[in-house]
Design a protein around this motif. Structure first.
Motif, mmCIF file in Angstrom:
data_model
loop_
_atom_site.group_PDB
_atom_site.id
_atom_site.type_symbol
_atom_site.label_atom_id
_atom_site.label_comp_id
_atom_site.label_asym_id
_atom_site.label_seq_id
_atom_site.Cartn_x
_atom_site.Cartn_y
_atom_site.Cartn_z
ATOM 1 N N UNK A 105 0.832 -1.210 0.000
ATOM 2 C CA UNK A 105 0.000 0.000 0.000
ATOM 3 C C UNK A 105 0.865 1.259 0.000
ATOM 4 N N UNK A 106 1.997 1.202 0.703
ATOM 5 C CA UNK A 106 2.914 2.346 0.728
ATOM 6 C C UNK A 106 3.524 2.582 -0.655
ATOM 7 N N UNK A 107 3.927 1.497 -1.313
ATOM 8 C CA UNK A 107 4.479 1.598 -2.673
ATOM 9 C C UNK A 107 3.441 2.192 -3.609
ATOM 10 N N UNK A 108 2.217 1.684 -3.510
ATOM 11 C CA UNK A 108 1.136 2.167 -4.388
ATOM 12 C C UNK A 108 0.914 3.666 -4.198
ATOM 13 N N UNK A 109 0.964 4.112 -2.949
ATOM 14 C CA UNK A 109 0.764 5.539 -2.651
ATOM 15 C C UNK A 109 1.912 6.384 -3.213
ATOM 16 N N UNK A 120 5.955 9.708 -18.832
ATOM 17 C CA UNK A 120 5.900 8.247 -18.706
ATOM 18 C C UNK A 120 5.178 7.831 -17.432
ATOM 19 N N UNK A 121 5.392 8.567 -16.349
ATOM 20 C CA UNK A 121 4.785 8.205 -15.071
ATOM 21 C C UNK A 121 3.414 8.845 -14.877
ATOM 22 N N UNK A 122 2.933 9.510 -15.920
ATOM 23 C CA UNK A 122 1.543 9.970 -15.923
ATOM 24 C C UNK A 122 0.653 8.944 -16.616
ATOM 25 N N UNK A 123 1.286 7.938 -17.192
ATOM 26 C CA UNK A 123 0.561 6.884 -17.901
ATOM 27 C C UNK A 123 0.492 5.633 -17.026
ATOM 28 N N UNK A 124 -0.528 4.815 -17.270
ATOM 29 C CA UNK A 124 -0.697 3.565 -16.523
ATOM 30 C C UNK A 124 0.517 2.662 -16.685
ATOM 31 N N UNK A 125 1.048 2.603 -17.904
ATOM 32 C CA UNK A 125 2.205 1.744 -18.185
ATOM 33 C C UNK A 125 3.391 2.070 -17.277
ATOM 34 N N UNK A 126 3.712 3.369 -17.166
ATOM 35 C CA UNK A 126 4.839 3.792 -16.340
ATOM 36 C C UNK A 126 4.596 3.542 -14.860
ATOM 37 N N UNK A 128 2.615 1.314 -13.550
ATOM 38 C CA UNK A 128 2.603 -0.130 -13.279
ATOM 39 C C UNK A 128 4.021 -0.692 -13.225
ATOM 40 N N UNK A 129 4.872 -0.224 -14.145
ATOM 41 C CA UNK A 129 6.276 -0.685 -14.155
ATOM 42 C C UNK A 129 6.981 -0.276 -12.865
ATOM 43 N N UNK A 130 6.723 0.940 -12.418
ATOM 44 C CA UNK A 130 7.335 1.438 -11.185
ATOM 45 C C UNK A 130 6.814 0.646 -9.985
ATOM 46 N N UNK A 131 5.508 0.392 -9.965
ATOM 47 C CA UNK A 131 4.920 -0.380 -8.863
ATOM 48 C C UNK A 131 5.501 -1.793 -8.819
ATOM 49 N N UNK A 132 5.551 -2.455 -9.969
ATOM 50 C CA UNK A 132 6.059 -3.840 -10.025
ATOM 51 C C UNK A 132 7.487 -3.929 -9.494
ATOM 52 N N UNK A 133 8.323 -3.009 -9.958
ATOM 53 C CA UNK A 133 9.745 -3.043 -9.597
ATOM 54 C C UNK A 133 9.930 -2.763 -8.108
ATOM 55 N N UNK A 163 11.914 -2.951 -17.455
ATOM 56 C CA UNK A 163 11.519 -3.215 -16.065
ATOM 57 C C UNK A 163 12.461 -4.203 -15.368
ATOM 58 N N UNK A 164 12.779 -5.297 -16.032
ATOM 59 C CA UNK A 164 13.664 -6.306 -15.442
ATOM 60 C C UNK A 164 15.031 -5.715 -15.115
ATOM 61 N N UNK A 165 15.598 -5.013 -16.097
ATOM 62 C CA UNK A 165 16.926 -4.425 -15.894
ATOM 63 C C UNK A 165 16.907 -3.382 -14.784
ATOM 64 N N UNK A 166 15.814 -2.611 -14.707
ATOM 65 C CA UNK A 166 15.700 -1.604 -13.639
ATOM 66 C C UNK A 166 15.743 -2.281 -12.274
ATOM 67 N N UNK A 167 15.060 -3.419 -12.142
ATOM 68 C CA UNK A 167 15.077 -4.159 -10.881
ATOM 69 C C UNK A 167 16.488 -4.627 -10.536
#
Length: 325
Positions: A105-109, A120-126, A128-133, A163-167
């Motif tokens: 929940x903290x990550x999501x916030x 990029x981070x105004x879009x769902x794609x960005x 979601x990638x940030x949340x996943x990582x 996303x994988x490489x960022x992780x």
């Protein structure tokens, strides 16, 4: 809304004036020279694993002065030895991404508060990638867990790699770049950075250090974000990229030198300022620093401060003793 060359939304006249400063500085660099550097670096990256330690060391010295934009992500991964980590733990990201996290929940916030002006981070794609990582990294090391500063570093990686490489690059940041303790419970690494910063501050800029002491300016009020986000939340993007190019080559040592460079560049104004004015100058570097110093100026000033590995190790040891006393 218009977007600048780096993908950030220009929301008002103030944003536009900052972008003009950045464009003017960029215009002074040669496009032909950049193309030549890109071609040469690509050749070296292609044979990275065959380069001798000496050749890599010499290359890193050059890369500290800036990495060509087209090869930035690839070069950062090479510097962090991400390929080796992926070979050793090929399924690590997929495994951790599926795990539940107490920080979810903290990550999501925080996702919505991380580089919110970048398209990029105004879009769902960005998002979601940030949340996943970040969710995956939050269960990677129980001692580190998750804190908001990670998000800015992760977001920066996502603008330069998948996303994988960022992780995997974030894992290297935590394990090999001494960033893990900055995020761990109680922030032991951050307090260590503050101790070292104060020692170097009094050594390199004694007059200003004394002035800050008289004004009772706590380091935590202005430098916490400098260290925990590696300046991602404190300076315009072109400055951040130059700092990260150096940081990925040199590690945490670069952060102390950049921090003191900011103080040196602003020293004249800071010496005349009271408590409130000091914080205003240091918390809005877009207004105080950008009009008087380019990214090149900042890096050049930082390089004037000599900090050997031996001295840093000594300061690290002293900080441990200080913490335990």
């Amino acid at each position: 809304l218009p977007v600048d060359e780096w993908g950030f939304v220009i929301e008002n006249d103030y944003d536009a004036s900052v972008v003009e400063h950045l464009r003017a500085a960029a215009a002074r660099s040669s496009a032909t020279k950049e193309t030549h550097r890109t071609t040469k670096l690509q050749s070296l990256l292609d044979q990275w694993h065959n380069l001798s330690e000496e050749k890599r060391r010499k290359l890193q010295q050059k890369l500290k002065l800036g990495i060509p934009a087209k090869l930035r992500g690839e070069t950062w991964k090479k510097l962090a030895n991400v390929d080796q980590l992926r070979l050793e733990k090929p399924d690590l990201y997929l495994t951790l991404k599926k795990k539940e996290s107490s920080f979810e929940s903290q990550v999501h916030r925080d996702v919505h508060r991380t580089l919110p002006k970048h398209e990029f981070f105004r879009k769902t794609e960005g998002q979601q990638a940030l949340f996943n990582t970040l969710k995956a990294i939050s269960v990677y090391d129980d001692d580190v867990g998750y804190c908001q500063g990670m998000g800015f570093c992760c977001a920066l990686f996502l603008l330069h790699m998948n996303e994988d490489d960022a992780f995997y690059t974030l894992v290297r940041l935590i394990d090999d770049y001494e960033m893990g303790p900055l995020y761990a419970t109680g922030f032991p690494g951050l307090w260590k950075c503050f101790f070292i910063h104060e020692q170097l501050f009094s050594l390199w800029l004694p007059r200003l250090s004394d002035h800050f002491a008289k004004q009772d300016v706590p380091l935590s009020l202005y430098a916490t974000a400098w260290y925990t986000t590696v300046f991602c939340s404190s300076l315009p993007y072109p400055y951040v990229l130059r700092i990260w190019d150096w940081f990925m080559c040199e590690g945490i040592k670069a952060l102390f030198r950049v921090s003191l460079a900011i103080l040196k560049i602003l020293q004249k104004e800071l010496l005349k300022a009271d408590f409130e004015q000091i914080l205003a100058l240091l918390k809005d570097l877009n207004k105080s620093l950008v009009p008087i110093a380019t990214a090149d100026d900042l890096i050049s000033t930082a390089m004037e401060f000599s900090l050997s590995t031996k001295r840093l190790d000594k300061l690290m040891a002293d900080s441990a003793n200080h913490t335990h006393s």
